[in-house]
Motif scaffolding. Sequence first.
Motif, mmCIF file in Angstrom:
data_model
loop_
_atom_site.group_PDB
_atom_site.id
_atom_site.type_symbol
_atom_site.label_atom_id
_atom_site.label_comp_id
_atom_site.label_asym_id
_atom_site.label_seq_id
_atom_site.Cartn_x
_atom_site.Cartn_y
_atom_site.Cartn_z
ATOM 1 N N VAL A 1 -42.269 -1.868 40.680
ATOM 2 C CA VAL A 1 -41.914 -3.068 39.930
ATOM 3 C C VAL A 1 -41.862 -2.793 38.437
ATOM 4 N N CYS A 2 -42.795 -1.984 37.919
ATOM 5 C CA CYS A 2 -42.798 -1.691 36.490
ATOM 6 C C CYS A 2 -41.601 -0.830 36.098
ATOM 7 N N ILE B 1 -43.576 7.552 29.859
ATOM 8 C CA ILE B 1 -44.553 6.787 30.645
ATOM 9 C C ILE B 1 -44.143 6.733 32.110
ATOM 10 N N ILE B 2 -42.865 6.477 32.342
ATOM 11 C CA ILE B 2 -42.389 6.383 33.732
ATOM 12 C C ILE B 2 -42.416 7.750 34.403
ATOM 13 N N HIS B 3 -41.993 8.769 33.664
ATOM 14 C CA HIS B 3 -41.848 10.101 34.269
ATOM 15 C C HIS B 3 -43.200 10.702 34.661
ATOM 16 N N GLU B 4 -44.274 10.278 34.016
ATOM 17 C CA GLU B 4 -45.603 10.765 34.406
ATOM 18 C C GLU B 4 -45.944 10.411 35.844
ATOM 19 N N LYS B 5 -45.371 9.338 36.350
ATOM 20 C CA LYS B 5 -45.692 8.884 37.708
ATOM 21 C C LYS B 5 -44.820 9.529 38.773
ATOM 22 N N LEU B 6 -43.771 10.254 38.365
ATOM 23 C CA LEU B 6 -42.835 10.815 39.349
ATOM 24 C C LEU B 6 -43.497 11.761 40.341
ATOM 25 N N PRO B 7 -44.386 12.669 39.931
ATOM 26 C CA PRO B 7 -44.955 13.612 40.924
ATOM 27 C C PRO B 7 -45.823 12.943 41.990
ATOM 28 N N SER B 8 -46.332 11.733 41.722
ATOM 29 C CA SER B 8 -47.281 11.119 42.656
ATOM 30 C C SER B 8 -46.655 10.083 43.578
ATOM 31 N N VAL B 9 -45.345 9.867 43.502
ATOM 32 C CA VAL B 9 -44.731 8.812 44.320
ATOM 33 C C VAL B 9 -44.019 9.425 45.523
ATOM 34 N N SER B 10 -43.727 8.574 46.509
ATOM 35 C CA SER B 10 -43.046 9.020 47.730
ATOM 36 C C SER B 10 -41.537 8.982 47.524
ATOM 37 N N THR B 11 -40.812 9.477 48.532
ATOM 38 C CA THR B 11 -39.349 9.545 48.431
ATOM 39 C C THR B 11 -38.691 8.172 48.400
ATOM 40 N N THR B 12 -39.388 7.133 48.854
ATOM 41 C CA THR B 12 -38.783 5.791 48.810
ATOM 42 C C THR B 12 -38.800 5.219 47.392
ATOM 43 N N THR B 13 -39.668 5.731 46.519
ATOM 44 C CA THR B 13 -39.771 5.223 45.143
ATOM 45 C C THR B 13 -38.910 6.025 44.177
ATOM 46 N N ILE B 14 -38.629 7.286 44.484
ATOM 47 C CA ILE B 14 -37.864 8.146 43.567
ATOM 48 C C ILE B 14 -36.497 7.542 43.225
ATOM 49 N N PRO B 15 -35.739 6.960 44.182
ATOM 50 C CA PRO B 15 -34.453 6.346 43.792
ATOM 51 C C PRO B 15 -34.605 5.269 42.716
ATOM 52 N N LEU B 16 -35.670 4.489 42.765
ATOM 53 C CA LEU B 16 -35.881 3.471 41.730
ATOM 54 C C LEU B 16 -36.132 4.116 40.372
ATOM 55 N N ALA C 1 -31.477 6.278 34.416
ATOM 56 C CA ALA C 1 -30.070 6.051 34.062
ATOM 57 C C ALA C 1 -29.931 4.834 33.147
ATOM 58 N N LYS C 2 -30.714 3.790 33.405
ATOM 59 C CA LYS C 2 -30.648 2.594 32.567
ATOM 60 C C LYS C 2 -31.153 2.894 31.150
ATOM 61 N N ILE C 3 -32.262 3.638 31.055
ATOM 62 C CA ILE C 3 -32.804 3.984 29.734
ATOM 63 C C ILE C 3 -31.782 4.802 28.943
ATOM 64 N N LEU C 4 -31.134 5.759 29.619
ATOM 65 C CA LEU C 4 -30.120 6.575 28.958
ATOM 66 C C LEU C 4 -28.931 5.735 28.518
ATOM 67 N N ILE D 1 -31.550 9.845 47.566
ATOM 68 C CA ILE D 1 -31.909 10.459 46.285
ATOM 69 C C ILE D 1 -30.777 11.362 45.784
ATOM 70 N N GLN D 2 -30.220 12.143 46.707
ATOM 71 C CA GLN D 2 -29.155 13.065 46.321
ATOM 72 C C GLN D 2 -27.938 12.315 45.778
ATOM 73 N N GLN D 3 -27.550 11.238 46.468
ATOM 74 C CA GLN D 3 -26.371 10.482 46.031
ATOM 75 C C GLN D 3 -26.602 9.855 44.653
ATOM 76 N N ARG D 4 -27.782 9.277 44.455
ATOM 77 C CA ARG D 4 -28.049 8.657 43.153
ATOM 78 C C ARG D 4 -28.042 9.705 42.045
ATOM 79 N N ALA D 5 -28.663 10.861 42.294
ATOM 80 C CA ALA D 5 -28.719 11.898 41.255
ATOM 81 C C ALA D 5 -27.316 12.361 40.867
ATOM 82 N N VAL D 6 -26.476 12.596 41.883
ATOM 83 C CA VAL D 6 -25.108 13.063 41.607
ATOM 84 C C VAL D 6 -24.319 12.003 40.853
#
Length: 996
Positions: free
Chosen positions: A467-468, A493-508, A514-517, A546-551
Amino acid sequence: NKEQERLRVDKELGNIRNRFKKEKGLTPYDKKKYVWKMLYIYMLGYDVDFGHMEAVSLISASKYPEKQVGYIVTSCLLNENHDFLRLAINTVRNDIIGRNETFQCLALTLVGNIGGREFAESLAPDVQKLLLSSSCRPLVRKKAALCLLRLFRKNPDVVNVDGWADRMTQLLDERDLGVLTSSMSLLVALVSNNHEAYWTCLPKCVKILERLARNQDVPQEYTYYGIPSPWLQVKTMRALQYFPTIEDPNTRRTLFEVLQWILMGTDVVKNVNKNNASHAVLFEALALVMHLDAEKEMMSQCVALLGKFIAVREPNIRYLGLENMTRMLIVADVQESIKRHQAQIITSLKDPDIRRALDLLYGMCDITNAKDIVEELLQYLNSADFTMREELSLKAAILAEKFAPDLSWYVDVILQLIEKAGDFISDDIWFRVVQFVTNNDDLQPYAAAKAKEYLEKPAVDEKMVKVCAYILGEYSHLLARRPGCSPKEIFSIIHEKLPSVSTTTIPLLLSAYAKILMHTQPPDQVLQNQIWTIFTKYESCIDAEIQQRAVEYFALSRKGAAVMDILAEMPKFPERQSSLIKKAEDAEADTAEQSALKLRAQQQPSNALVVTDQHPSNGEPPPVFVGQLSVVKAPNMNNTKDHYSTEHVLSQENGNLSQVDQQPPSADPLSDLLGPLAIEGPPGATVQYENSAVSELESGPDVVDGSAIVPVEVGTNTIQPIGNIAVRFHALCLKDSGVLYEDPYIQIGIKAEWRAHQGRLVLFLGNKNTSPLVSVQALILPPAHLKMELSLVPDTIPPRAQVQCPLEVVNLRPSRDVAVLDFSYKFGTHMVNIKLRLPAVLNKFLQPLPVSAEEFFPQWRSLSGPPSKLQEVVRGVRPMALPEMANLLHSYRIAISPGLDPNPNNLVASTTFYSEDTRAIVCLVRIETDPADRTQLRMTLASGDPTLTFELKEFIKEQLVSIPTVAQAPTPPPPAAPPTPQIPPNDPAALLADLL
């Protein structure tokens, strides 16, 4: 020990069996003795499958000792559908109409316990005469009243409404309280079925209540701890609740005086038995006060009395007080009175069971006290039991949404809720807060600031990250001028949490990057390179989402300023009902409300989806095969693919077409629903079939199973099914789609999807004819452990058409009982009724759970001994190799854990069972086989629920002992089939089919 006891019992049963074979040498005393032994062995928990005839024959004995044994043992060993009971009907009737009162009591007790419809039709007039006879002793008459109650429940037609109103009024004048109590039980059943016919009984009930309340003419033996016959008081007030109102002012005044006396005279004392009796009377009186819509003063008095109850230390009394105060919330004028006790109700949240306090707080909450109640719930959430956190968080979220004084407070509450109970809240809660933030521009900067504050904490739940990250990705640019809120810092701040989340959260998180950029135009080169590196890293991710969003994000971010239009802010959500409130309303609807909703739905036109042949635009005739029809598809119930489901479920949403696939369907188990050539036949078809009812018990695997076909009316012709119904059912127990039933006119298919304790089935009703099927009816007969709801079925199925009817299933608790579909239709002049078992069986609510040795052995040791751990030696197992047995268990969703047992001839397995009552429970299985004798094995099961342990043990045993083999379906009979031999009406198979 248990094994020695078993050997002793087997020896004794063998001895009894041998003595019964030599019946000529048995004296009445010996027969009585051996029947007593049978009953004792049965009470120890062993099966007694013989000697029933000897027990029934003792009923016709002339002496009391033998007759008493016959009646007692028959009542215990047999049920109402047993064939041997028919042999005793005449003997029982002779005892009832005889002069011996002892024999009359024995006969009435038997019928009152196990009497069925046949007993009701044969004995009801004689039982009624006994009840109304003035020459019989009260002992016989009260047994006659309870016996008639049993017969009325089995067959309501045995009590003629027109003649029984006056008789019931006469019975209510009885002075003996035993007869009066039994008669009142009968009256409660009668008025619950039809209160209009018994208005004359209402004043009599009030007089009885007045007599008891004033303790007038009540014998000492019917006074329980100083309370005059509390059972009769409760039944009388329950009978009065079936009458909608009391019109006579004198009767109404008398009743309210009695209720006032009960309310004033009840208090909490030290004697537990007296408390139980007086509180039973009091709470029934409260229910009657609410039913009669009493004056405001009496309602306030009831609330004040309940306030005393919730303040005592005794948890049972406090629990009852909370429960009844919750019921009083339906009365409009008492909510203010209940609010005065809010502090005491909040204190009850510290009880071991908080359900009633939570329900009461949820019901009494409004705009004036919402802040206090929600804050108390949030504070209690830290120490709440894990089993209650999901319900607690859901209700706190709903109250915050319904009664929020301002939206910033609502955002604070939901974020606190996610922080304290992240693992126990549903996704709907954070979906809802995102909708509010998106739809309210003034709220967006505040929500973004709070999201940054929570995300900066060291330990954050994954739902909080979701949600955050979403809120910061959309609205962090609104904080750009604040210190510490630059795009680079937000990204960090957001990127610090990336290593600890599951694959369902990575797309968010990728979307947030992308929005920040997008919001940093012109782009910050350092930030852009960091984000591009992440996108490049995930371009080769195995997860397709995840792959589709990254590309795509990497490609879009290279378009410069144009990305501002492509990745613009999310539009506002359309206004719609809160899914949280709808979920709570569905959970809280009681049985009466659900029944009213179903009745209302039956009065509305059907909304089931009908797919029919469409004529091509060029005028060519339609194809004969309906395999070219469009297939209606709906989304899966789960985002992930079920391990056992190989196809998407065919369904619809609220009966409306959600998506139509215009492509011809691929090879599909249900594509042949209407595949065979249509049978030519106008409504007055001349196809004739003779009556036939083939018992499933007597047919072999290659014989057409006709036990599910029952003639609807005498003189109509039954239709032979195509294929073996039992084989089809067992096949659907292992897979999720296929044909359940087929005959020359209709084919019924099923597609199902199962998720935890819920399931969704779609019934496909396919008309194979060129004439419509009319008078179509489908009724689900669910067992007690399943909650099932079938969408409306249309009365007519058009020619060569297919009807899809979704069926929702919720598993409440473990059981092996099976639901039944009662389906009927009319073709021409022929009416067909079929009863089919539905494959909503125990293994559908299992999920395989492979475990390691570190997980298995601690749980196995913690579950020691019955009833949580059960062991049984199973004999008569079909010989099979160990891999074959492992595959069999795997097909029933039980995962094998190889290598855990040091003995290579043993299997260790585990699974998770889901139900609404127990949620997820791990079940552990160990099977020990003997290589020298594959026909026997020892099975041990363990789980945290004793009922689940027993049911799963019996389920696995049934599969090992009797494994269904798929037989070649016989060739379907031609339309003009030769007549089959008539089956006599007294044939056991025909009678059994009719009962089924």
